[in-house]
Design a protein around this motif. Sequence first.
Motif, PDB file in Angstrom:
ATOM      1  N   UNK A  45       0.841  -1.216   0.000  1.00  0.00           N
ATOM      2  CA  UNK A  45       0.000   0.000   0.000  1.00  0.00           C
ATOM      3  C   UNK A  45       0.868   1.255   0.000  1.00  0.00           C
ATOM      4  N   UNK A  46       1.948   1.224   0.785  1.00  0.00           N
ATOM      5  CA  UNK A  46       2.872   2.358   0.812  1.00  0.00           C
ATOM      6  C   UNK A  46       3.492   2.572  -0.566  1.00  0.00           C
ATOM      7  N   UNK A  47       3.906   1.500  -1.232  1.00  0.00           N
ATOM      8  CA  UNK A  47       4.494   1.613  -2.572  1.00  0.00           C
ATOM      9  C   UNK A  47       3.472   2.098  -3.594  1.00  0.00           C
ATOM     10  N   UNK A  52       1.599   6.467  -6.973  1.00  0.00           N
ATOM     11  CA  UNK A  52       0.574   7.450  -7.363  1.00  0.00           C
ATOM     12  C   UNK A  52       1.119   8.870  -7.225  1.00  0.00           C
ATOM     13  N   UNK A  53       1.859   9.119  -6.157  1.00  0.00           N
ATOM     14  CA  UNK A  53       2.457  10.445  -5.943  1.00  0.00           C
ATOM     15  C   UNK A  53       3.469  10.781  -7.040  1.00  0.00           C
ATOM     16  N   UNK A  54       4.326   9.812  -7.372  1.00  0.00           N
ATOM     17  CA  UNK A  54       5.324  10.046  -8.420  1.00  0.00           C
ATOM     18  C   UNK A  54       4.669  10.211  -9.790  1.00  0.00           C
ATOM     19  N   UNK A  60       2.359  16.465 -13.668  1.00  0.00           N
ATOM     20  CA  UNK A  60       2.455  17.916 -13.453  1.00  0.00           C
ATOM     21  C   UNK A  60       3.683  18.499 -14.162  1.00  0.00           C
ATOM     22  N   UNK A  61       4.799  17.784 -14.071  1.00  0.00           N
ATOM     23  CA  UNK A  61       6.026  18.248 -14.732  1.00  0.00           C
ATOM     24  C   UNK A  61       5.825  18.271 -16.249  1.00  0.00           C
ATOM     25  N   UNK A  62       5.183  17.250 -16.789  1.00  0.00           N
ATOM     26  CA  UNK A  62       4.903  17.214 -18.229  1.00  0.00           C
ATOM     27  C   UNK A  62       4.010  18.390 -18.626  1.00  0.00           C
ATOM     28  N   UNK A  63       2.999  18.668 -17.840  1.00  0.00           N
ATOM     29  CA  UNK A  63       2.102  19.789 -18.134  1.00  0.00           C
ATOM     30  C   UNK A  63       2.860  21.108 -18.070  1.00  0.00           C
ATOM     31  N   UNK A  64       3.750  21.245 -17.091  1.00  0.00           N
ATOM     32  CA  UNK A  64       4.538  22.474 -16.969  1.00  0.00           C
ATOM     33  C   UNK A  64       5.464  22.651 -18.168  1.00  0.00           C
ATOM     34  N   UNK A  65       6.076  21.558 -18.623  1.00  0.00           N
ATOM     35  CA  UNK A  65       6.951  21.624 -19.803  1.00  0.00           C
ATOM     36  C   UNK A  65       6.140  22.047 -21.025  1.00  0.00           C
TER      37      UNK A  65
END
Length: 190
Positions: A45-47, A52-54, A60-65
């Motif tokens: 569950x932690x993984x 999901x977080x990564x 988000x990084x792709x959208x920012x680029x």
Amino acid sequence: MNADDTKIEPTLDGAPGPADISPEESEAAAAANEADLAASLSELESLRNKNAELTEQYLRAQAEVQNTRRRADDEMAKARKFAVESFAESLLPVADSLEAGLAIKEGTPEQIREGAEATLRQLKSALERNKVLEINPAAGTKFDPHQHQAISMVPAPGQEANTVVAVLQKGYLIAERVLRPALVTVAAPQ
């Protein structure tokens, strides 16, 4: 059978079989297995949460680029569209001067020449402000094929070969790039 005649059943891996384990040991093993299973499920569950977080950070990084690329493309399009605006703005006074000179019907040749010289100074000033510089080599300057275009080679006594004899038409640079090479005659070898 009495208690000493306990039958031992071998297992495939050579470990004692279920008949060799007491009920207390069996319960302890089951509890340990349940604890291992709970720890594994907790780690899973932690993984999953970390994944999901990564994934969210990546999206988000792709959208920012993509947004940065789109903004840069928009800025480049605007820069291209309005690049000549400053240049054209600096030439407007030159056009005004020419129109004012043409509006005078009864000017003397001296007045017309004086007005033309003043207008030429305005034009040269506007060109210099916009980094358009003259290429006007002096006689005797070494011929530079990057900035000069040789129209002909002429005999020039007392002058070194491959040097400029005369400028037929000035050339121009814009931001250190040749806009038009200077048309020159070049000294022929003797």
